[in-house]
Scaffold this motif. Structure first.
Motif, short mmCIF file in Angstrom:
data_model
loop_
_atom_site.label_atom_id
_atom_site.label_comp_id
_atom_site.label_asym_id
_atom_site.label_seq_id
_atom_site.Cartn_x
_atom_site.Cartn_y
_atom_site.Cartn_z
N LEU A 97 78.61 29.15 57.29
CA LEU A 97 77.48 29.17 58.46
C LEU A 97 78.95 28.23 59.07
N PRO A 98 78.64 28.58 60.72
CA PRO A 98 79.50 27.76 61.99
C PRO A 98 79.41 26.65 62.47
N GLY A 99 80.25 26.23 62.36
CA GLY A 99 80.87 25.07 62.85
C GLY A 99 81.11 23.40 61.95
N ASN A 100 81.00 22.40 62.06
CA ASN A 100 80.95 21.08 61.38
C ASN A 100 79.86 21.18 61.00
N ALA A 101 79.72 19.60 60.41
CA ALA A 101 78.78 19.35 58.55
C ALA A 101 77.72 19.31 59.79
N TRP A 102 77.61 18.83 60.79
CA TRP A 102 76.13 18.48 61.54
C TRP A 102 75.88 19.60 62.09
N VAL A 103 76.34 20.35 62.23
CA VAL A 103 76.38 22.32 63.58
C VAL A 103 75.52 22.43 61.68
N LYS A 104 76.31 22.61 60.76
CA LYS A 104 75.94 24.18 59.46
C LYS A 104 74.65 23.16 59.31
N ALA A 105 74.29 21.64 58.67
CA ALA A 105 72.96 21.02 59.04
C ALA A 105 71.67 21.67 59.77
N LEU A 106 72.34 21.37 60.92
CA LEU A 106 71.15 22.06 62.12
C LEU A 106 71.18 22.92 61.86
N VAL A 107 71.79 24.37 61.67
CA VAL A 107 71.99 25.80 61.41
C VAL A 107 70.48 26.02 60.21
N SER A 108 71.48 25.45 58.47
CA SER A 108 70.63 25.63 58.12
C SER A 108 69.29 25.11 57.83
N LEU A 109 68.65 23.73 58.15
CA LEU A 109 67.01 23.37 58.97
C LEU A 109 66.52 24.24 59.24
N VAL A 110 67.60 24.89 60.42
CA VAL A 110 66.34 26.65 61.58
C VAL A 110 66.27 27.13 60.80
N LEU A 111 67.32 28.12 59.31
CA LEU A 111 67.19 28.55 59.42
C LEU A 111 65.97 28.86 57.79
N ALA A 112 66.04 27.20 57.53
CA ALA A 112 64.70 27.39 55.96
C ALA A 112 63.85 27.24 56.98
N MET A 113 63.42 26.77 58.25
CA MET A 113 62.10 26.78 58.95
C MET A 113 61.69 27.99 59.24
N ALA A 114 62.55 28.84 59.78
CA ALA A 114 62.28 30.26 59.57
C ALA A 114 61.61 31.08 58.33
N VAL A 115 62.26 30.84 57.42
CA VAL A 115 62.64 31.46 55.83
C VAL A 115 60.90 30.63 56.06
N ILE A 116 60.11 29.72 55.48
CA ILE A 116 59.16 28.89 55.62
C ILE A 116 58.33 29.79 56.93
N TYR A 117 58.78 29.99 57.72
CA TYR A 117 57.45 30.40 59.20
C TYR A 117 56.91 31.97 58.24
#
Length: 53
Positions: free
Chosen positions: A9-29
């Motif tokens: 994932l790109p970015g620092n830890a905060w960006v990675k956490a945000l991107v991983s949260l968005v990816l998890a929400m997309a998978v759940i959707y």
């Protein structure tokens, strides 16, 4: 597996956490909107073996 995803994932830890949260929400959707409704008629949840006597 999660370590591989985190490293790619790109970015620092905060960006990675945000991107991983968005990816998890997309998978759940996708699961709730497409996969589960498609699989529901194939599952035997409505096959009841108890008769009304």
């Amino acid at each position: 597996m999660y370590g591989w995803i985190w490293r790619h994932l790109p970015g620092n830890a905060w960006v990675k956490a945000l991107v991983s949260l968005v990816l998890a929400m997309a998978v759940i959707y996708v699961l709730f909107q497409y996969v589960f409704p498609w699989a529901e008629p194939l599952l035997p949840f409505n096959d009841v073996t108890v008769d009304n006597q």
